[in-house]
Each structure stands twice: as structure tokens, then as C-alpha cells.
Design an enzyme around this catalytic site. Structure first.
Site, PDB file in Angstrom:
ATOM      1  N   CYS A  19      -1.939   9.347   3.850  1.00 13.33           N
ATOM      2  CA  CYS A  19      -1.927   8.956   2.435  1.00 13.33           C
ATOM      3  C   CYS A  19      -3.222   9.413   1.774  1.00 13.33           C
ATOM      4  O   CYS A  19      -3.274   9.611   0.568  1.00 13.33           O
ATOM      5  CB  CYS A  19      -1.753   7.456   2.307  1.00 13.33           C
ATOM      6  SG  CYS A  19      -2.947   6.547   3.254  1.00 13.33           S
ATOM      7  N   GLU A  40       0.871  -1.182   0.000  1.00 13.23           N
ATOM      8  CA  GLU A  40       0.000   0.000   0.000  1.00 13.23           C
ATOM      9  C   GLU A  40       0.900   1.222   0.000  1.00 13.23           C
ATOM     10  O   GLU A  40       1.729   1.390   0.892  1.00 13.23           O
ATOM     11  CB  GLU A  40      -0.931  -0.042   1.213  1.00 13.23           C
ATOM     12  CG  GLU A  40      -1.936  -1.176   1.119  1.00 13.23           C
ATOM     13  CD  GLU A  40      -2.614  -1.257  -0.243  1.00 13.23           C
ATOM     14  OE1 GLU A  40      -3.148  -0.228  -0.703  1.00 13.23           O
ATOM     15  OE2 GLU A  40      -2.584  -2.316  -0.882  1.00 13.23           O
TER      16      GLU A  40
HETATM   17  P1  NAP Z   1       8.732   4.877   3.590  1.00 13.83           P
HETATM   18  O1  NAP Z   1       9.859   5.807   3.701  1.00 13.83           O
HETATM   19  O2  NAP Z   1       8.505   4.193   2.292  1.00 13.83           O
HETATM   20  O3  NAP Z   1       8.947   3.782   4.746  1.00 13.83           O
HETATM   21  C1  NAP Z   1       8.002   2.771   5.015  1.00 13.83           C
HETATM   22  C2  NAP Z   1       8.688   1.619   5.694  1.00 13.83           C
HETATM   23  O4  NAP Z   1       9.613   1.016   4.772  1.00 13.83           O
HETATM   24  C3  NAP Z   1       9.517   2.021   6.912  1.00 13.83           C
HETATM   25  O5  NAP Z   1       9.412   1.020   7.881  1.00 13.83           O
HETATM   26  C4  NAP Z   1      10.925   2.089   6.344  1.00 13.83           C
HETATM   27  O6  NAP Z   1      11.923   1.927   7.298  1.00 13.83           O
HETATM   28  C5  NAP Z   1      10.883   0.902   5.394  1.00 13.83           C
HETATM   29  N1  NAP Z   1      11.926   0.876   4.368  1.00 13.83           N
HETATM   30  C6  NAP Z   1      12.656   1.905   3.870  1.00 13.83           C
HETATM   31  N2  NAP Z   1      13.506   1.443   2.907  1.00 13.83           N
HETATM   32  C7  NAP Z   1      13.294   0.110   2.807  1.00 13.83           C
HETATM   33  C8  NAP Z   1      13.837  -0.926   1.993  1.00 13.83           C
HETATM   34  N3  NAP Z   1      14.793  -0.699   1.080  1.00 13.83           N
HETATM   35  N4  NAP Z   1      13.385  -2.180   2.152  1.00 13.83           N
HETATM   36  C9  NAP Z   1      12.433  -2.466   3.060  1.00 13.83           C
HETATM   37  N5  NAP Z   1      11.869  -1.520   3.857  1.00 13.83           N
HETATM   38  C10 NAP Z   1      12.289  -0.250   3.727  1.00 13.83           C
HETATM   39  O7  NAP Z   1       7.342   5.581   3.978  1.00 13.83           O
HETATM   40  P2  NAP Z   1       7.002   6.436   5.269  1.00 13.83           P
HETATM   41  O8  NAP Z   1       7.666   7.762   5.152  1.00 13.83           O
HETATM   42  O9  NAP Z   1       7.226   5.625   6.493  1.00 13.83           O
HETATM   43  O10 NAP Z   1       5.424   6.604   5.122  1.00 13.83           O
HETATM   44  C11 NAP Z   1       4.829   7.571   4.319  1.00 13.83           C
HETATM   45  C12 NAP Z   1       4.358   6.950   3.017  1.00 13.83           C
HETATM   46  O11 NAP Z   1       3.439   5.910   3.282  1.00 13.83           O
HETATM   47  C13 NAP Z   1       3.606   7.923   2.138  1.00 13.83           C
HETATM   48  O12 NAP Z   1       4.004   7.732   0.807  1.00 13.83           O
HETATM   49  C14 NAP Z   1       2.153   7.527   2.338  1.00 13.83           C
HETATM   50  O13 NAP Z   1       1.303   7.888   1.279  1.00 13.83           O
HETATM   51  C15 NAP Z   1       2.282   6.055   2.473  1.00 13.83           C
HETATM   52  N6  NAP Z   1       1.127   5.464   3.134  1.00 13.83           N
HETATM   53  C16 NAP Z   1       0.252   4.742   2.379  1.00 13.83           C
HETATM   54  C17 NAP Z   1      -0.881   4.187   2.966  1.00 13.83           C
HETATM   55  C18 NAP Z   1      -1.865   3.400   2.158  1.00 13.83           C
HETATM   56  O14 NAP Z   1      -2.721   2.735   2.746  1.00 13.83           O
HETATM   57  N7  NAP Z   1      -1.795   3.417   0.842  1.00 13.83           N
HETATM   58  C19 NAP Z   1      -1.099   4.372   4.329  1.00 13.83           C
HETATM   59  C20 NAP Z   1      -0.172   5.108   5.068  1.00 13.83           C
HETATM   60  C21 NAP Z   1       0.943   5.632   4.467  1.00 13.83           C
HETATM   61  P3  NAP Z   1      12.788   3.196   7.823  1.00 13.83           P
HETATM   62  O15 NAP Z   1      11.838   4.057   8.564  1.00 13.83           O
HETATM   63  O16 NAP Z   1      13.829   2.578   8.684  1.00 13.83           O
HETATM   64  O17 NAP Z   1      13.346   3.853   6.580  1.00 13.83           O
END
Ligand code: NAP
Length: 525
Positions: A330, A296
Site C-alpha cells: 500500500c 486501512e
Molecule cells: P481486498 O480485495 O479489499 O480484500 C481485503 C480483505 O477483505 C480480504 O480478506 C477479502 O477477502 C475481504 N473482503 C472482500 N470482500 C469483502 C466484503 N464484501 N466484506 C468483507 N470482507 C471482504 O484487498 P486485498 O487485495 O486483499 O489487499 C490489497 C489492498 O489492501 C490494496 O488496496 C492495498 O493498498 C490495501 N492495503 C492497505 C494497507 C494500509 O495500511 N492502508 C496495508 C496493506 C494493504 P477475499 O480475499 O476472500 O476476497
């Protein structure tokens, strides 16, 4: 005898959403103040990894900071090395052999118990979200109420899937279809619904009979540590949930690529989601399955304001959707697409509405908006604001507030072209682009012109426009005459199209299927 551990679905009360607290009641205010003080007293506490039930302290720590005052260290969370991440996956694989045999009703009973424990500790969890990710009291309570809903909903869903499943009868054969779990999963949640999404993703996977490694967001690792502990109290056996915080860029690839991982449940940005999807598709030596990816991802969500809309209602809906939790949802509205006939009126009224938004430390309930989550987010959003000021006309905000916390003014930029950077890229902060549409056809075309497809909303009084938007507005969650945020578990199953992800519909009846596979058993009689 029916015990909590074997009760069928019809012995459980129907699902009902938790009410979000308004904090208008003096007892609730006092309880929240006490919880904030208690959580603050624990600042700096250390939290270990959990591998196969064993608590492991590491020298390397994630410092979880309070974005309203980054000098406050909310917690120091052990950070897993690559070897420890692999060890946790091995522990999950061992635990799977017994957990998969546990009857669904017993697994569900643990999740019901977890919901009860969370309800009892609601104010403490609310307070932790205020400090760890900068939520206002009401936003924090909404997050925890949703978390309780996910636990209650998925436990009931597990009982439903454990019931006999309908197959067409055939004479001479007894046929049945049963759902069995997949195996070991990697649960990788974001920080923005640090309670609800992390708990929802984890509970759905384990109630279905899988075991997991949870790698929380580095911005919200303390609440994940609390929850892993709570699951132990709720009766989840050692090894079923393994806790391996660590930087995504350091251990993320290794977890996703491990051949013992059967599925990845990810919520976060498009960039990370696509990387996980690509990596998961590479088969490693010893791997016996195609990995399943539930991803997601981001959004660039629009609210259309038609010429026949109630403009006051639209202004309210846009303001709340764009600036609730600093636009870090999001589902947040980051584009208002307004018919030229009501454009000037809308922009004027929105400017007035936004000027009344209070920004400051969210531990003070007078503040509607708190800080953005970290320094990196602050810098990135400031970059988008600078770009937006060149791409459009600044109507309100645009500046950082103070120097200590990561506070930004709610920012509205009007006269933005539909293909401008701030109209296309996910900013994930309190920045709204207002776009003028020639007419409804133009508005509809603009609404569908991004690579995303998560939420969308239309304000109109015209049934024909509603009918057209039902068909043409290409989003996973479509709303009419209401805000684009605030999806409720069970009521508004949530997930998006296109680059917004795999449309898993969290909080819906299809969600648990993503963590199971069906086995058909036929016997000659
Ligand atoms: P993110 O930077 O993509 O991080 C999400 C998770 O992925 C974190 O636990 C992060 O760990 C981890 N991660 C980072 N690099 C990775 C890799 N190479 N391999 C595996 N995992 C990795 O997103 P965020 O800033 O936490 O969240 C915001 C985003 O989430 C926005 O784009 C928002 O739209 C989206 N979102 C979508 C929904 C939906 O239902 N569609 C709901 C909520 C949020 P670290 O923190 O250690 O980097």
C-alpha cells in the site's frame, strides 16, 4: 512474586525492532533452504475452520496456490458457510464473557509467548510466504520480522494501558479511568502483508480483551491457519480467536452486518473498506451499539524529485519503492513526480536501474521480483499497462514473462499527465508512472491531487522545501530523502488520510485504543 503472567510494564525489556535477515550468511541460507523444502513437502495439506476451539472440516475448500507456479496447491483451507460464520460469532460472544475478565498482563503474556514461538519458526513462516504470496526471501523475512514486532509492541502497549491512567485529583473523591475491551470483532486482513498485518490486527484486538472471528484473505489463508494454531499453543483459550476463511463476497457482508459484531478491523482496498463502513453503519434488530470500523485502505503514493535532489539517491529510492514485492505494497511508489530540470536525467538513470531488476521464482534468492499474487491481479495490471501505454511513453517493461506463473516485468511509463488513469487509480502491481512537474509548486500540487493520502516522499537538499512539504504534503506517512516503503513498528506508526483509511497508525501508541473503551469510576471519600 512477579511471574510472566502479572509482570508490570517496567519489568519488561524495552521494545526493540527485529532485524530483517539479509541471507548473506551461509547458516541462514541453509536454514531457509531446509524450510522451503519442509513447507513444500506439506503442499496440499488441509486446514480446518476453528470455531470455539473446535476444528471443523468442510467439503468446500479454498485452494491456496503458489503464484509462481499455480499448479502447486500450497494448502486446502476449509471455507465457512454463512451458518458457520454466524456460529463462530456466537462462540466469540460466549468466550468474551470470560476473556474480558482475564487480567491484561496475562493476556499480554500469551502474546509475548506467541512472539517467541514465531521467532523459533521464523524460517518456516518465511518459506510459507515465498510460496503462498510470492515474496522474495528478504521481503518474506521482513514481513515476519514485522509480525514479531507487532506482537512484542502490542503486548507492551496493553501493559501500558493497564497502568493507572492520569486524571486530575479532586478533593473528596477518588477518581480513576480504566480501559475495557469492546466485545466481538471481525478481523479482515489483506494478503500483501499476509503475516504482519494479519497477526498485528488479530493480536491488537485480543490482547485488549476482545474476542474475534478472523476471515483471512482467500489468497493467504494457510498462514492465517498456522497463526491461529500458534495462538492456541501460546495459551489463547478456545473461542477467543475463531477462524472462518471464506470468500469475502460470500460471507463478508454477513459477518459485518451481524448484530453481535461490535467492531470491524479491516485492511484492504478502498472499495471493500467503503462497503464495510456503509454496512456497519446500518443498525440491525438487537444491536446495542454503534459499530466501530477501523479501515486501512489503498494508496496512490508519490515520490517527488526536486531540482536540487541527489538524483542517484532518488532513482534508487523510487526503484525500490516501486518494485519491491512487485509494487504490491500500500506504501509502494506508483508515481514519481520529477522537476522538469532533472526529468530527463532521472528517467535515463531509472531506465538503467530497472533493467538490472531480476524477475522469477522467488524461491530462488537471485530473483528480486517474484510473481503478482493471482490471475485476477495479473489481468487487472495488464489492463492498466495497456491503458498506460496509451497515456504515456513506455520506458521499460510492459510485458508478462513466461506463461506459467504470474510474472510481469517492472514497468515504467513516462510523460504521464497528472490526471491520467494510471496516475490516479491504485494499480497494486509493478507499474510506475513518471510525471513531469514545472517546478516545486507544481510538484506539490500534483502530489496532493489524488483521493488517497497514505505515504509520500520528497528528495531534496533544500530545507525550505522540506518545511513546505511537512505542512502541505497530505499523507499519513511522509519521508524525506528515503524510500516510501518499509515502515517499522514503533518507529513509523502507519496509516493514511482521505480514502486511504481511518489513519489508525498501526504500530503506534494510539493503535490499541481503537480496540478499547474507557470507563471513568468516581467514588465519594
Ligand atoms: P481486498 O480485495 O479489499 O480484500 C481485503 C480483505 O477483505 C480480504 O480478506 C477479502 O477477502 C475481504 N473482503 C472482500 N470482500 C469483502 C466484503 N464484501 N466484506 C468483507 N470482507 C471482504 O484487498 P486485498 O487485495 O486483499 O489487499 C490489497 C489492498 O489492501 C490494496 O488496496 C492495498 O493498498 C490495501 N492495503 C492497505 C494497507 C494500509 O495500511 N492502508 C496495508 C496493506 C494493504 P477475499 O480475499 O476472500 O476476497
Amino acid at each position: 512474586m512477579t511471574t510472566i503472567a502479572n509482570r508490570p510494564l517496567d519489568a519488561v525489556a524495552p521494545f526493540k525492532n527485529e532485524q530483517v535477515k539479509s541471507f548473506s550468511d551461509s547458516a541462514e541460507i541453509a536454514a531457509m533452504k531446509a524450510a522451503l523444502a519442509a513447507v513444500k513437502a506439506d503442499f496440499g495439506k488441509e486446514y480446518p475452520l476453528v470455531i470455539g476451539g473446535r476444528k471443523v472440516e468442510t467439503t468446500k475448500k479454498i485452494r491456496s496456490l503458489n503464484p509462481a507456479n499455480p499448479e502447486d496447491v500450497v494448502g486446502l483451507v476449509s471455507s465457512a458457510s454463512k451458518d458457520q460464520a454466524n456460529e463462530a460469532i456466537e462462540a466469540a460472544a460466549r468466550a468474551f464473557e470470560s476473556w474480558k475478565q482475564v487480567p491484561m498482563a496475562e493476556r499480554a503474556a500469551c502474546i509475548f509467548k506467541a512472539a517467541q514461538l514465531l521467532r523459533e519458526r521464523r524460517f518456516e513462516y518465511d518459506a510459507l510466504l515465498v510460496y503462498e504470496v510470492g515474496k522474495s526471501w528478504v521481503e518474506a523475512d521482513g514481513d515476519i520480522a514485522e509480525a514479531i514486532d507487532f506482537l512484542e509492541f502490542y503486548a507492551r502497549e496493553a501493559l501500558r494501558y493497564a497502568q493507572p491512567q492520569p486524571v486530575v485529583p479532586l478533593e473528596g473523591e477518588a477518581n480513576e479511568l480504566i480501559y475495557i475491551p469492546l466485545g466481538v470483532g471481525a478481523v479482515i486482513p489483506p494478503w500483501n502483508f499476509a503475516g504482519a498485518i494479519m497477526m498485528g490486527m488479530t493480536s491488537a484486538a485480543i490482547v485488549s480483551g476482545n474476542t474475534v472471528v478472523v476471515k483471512p484473505s482467500s489468497d493467504s489463508a494457510v498462514i492465517a491457519a498456522w497463526f491461529v494454531d500458534l495462538l492456541g499453543e501460546a495459551g489463547i483459550p478456545p473461542g477467543v480467536v475463531n477462524f472462518i476463511p471464506g470468500s469475502g463476497s460470500e460471507i463478508g457482508d454477513l459477518i459485518v452486518a451481524n448484530p453481535k459484531i461490535r467492531f470491524i478491523s479491516f485492511t484492504g482496498s478502498k472499495e471493500v473498506g467503503l462497503r464495510i463502513n456503509a454496512l456497519a453503519a446500518e443498525t440491525k434488530p438487537g444491536q446495542k451499539w454503534i459499530k466501530r470500523v477501523v479501515a486501512e485502505m489503498g494508496g496512490k503514493d508519490s515520490i517527488i524529485v526536486a531540482a536540487d535532489a541527489d538524483v542517484n539517491a532518488a532513482v534508487e529510492g523510487v526503484a525500490v519503492s516501486a518494485f519491491g514485492y512487485q509494487g504490491q505494497k500500500c506504501s509502494a511508489c506508483s508515481r514519481a513526480i520529477v522537476d522538469a530540470k532533472v526529468y530527463d536525467e532521472f528517467v535515463d538513470k531509472l531506465k538503467r536501474r530497472v533493467s538490472g531488476i531480476t524477475v522469477g521464482d522467488p524461491s530462488d534468492p537471485a530473483n528480486y521480483m517474484g510473481p503478482v499474487v493471482n490471475e485476477g491481479a495479473l489481468k487487472s495490471i495488464e489492463g492498466y499497462i495497456a491503458k498506460g501505454m496509451a497515456e504515456g511513453r513506455l520506458v521499460s517493461g510492459g510485458k508478462r514473462l513466461g506463461e506459467q506463473g504470474y510474472f510481469l516485468e517492472p514497468t515504467v511509463i513516462a510523460d504521464v499527465a497528472p490526471d491520467a488513469t494510471i496516475a490516479q487509480q491504485e494499480i497494486f502491481g509493478p507499474v510506475l508512472a513518471v510525471i513531469k512537474a514545472r517546478d516545486f509548486d507544481d510538484a506539490m500540487a500534483i502530489a496532493n491531487n489524488t483521493e488517497f493520502g497514505l505515504t509520500g516522499s520528497l528528495y531534496t537538499s533544500d530545507e525550505e522545501k522540506i518545511a513546505r512539504a511537512r505542512d502541505e504534503f497530505f499523507v499519513g506517512n511522509l519521508y524525506f530523502n528515503r524510500k516510501s516503503t518499509g515502515a517499522m513498528v514503533g518507529v513509523h506508526p502507519f496509516g493514511g488520510f482521505n480514502m486511504s483509511g481511518t489513519d489508525s497508525k498501526a504500530g503506534g501508541r494510539d493503535y490499541l485504543l481503537l480496540f478499547m473503551q474507557a470507563k471513568t469510576i468516581s467514588r465519594k471519600v
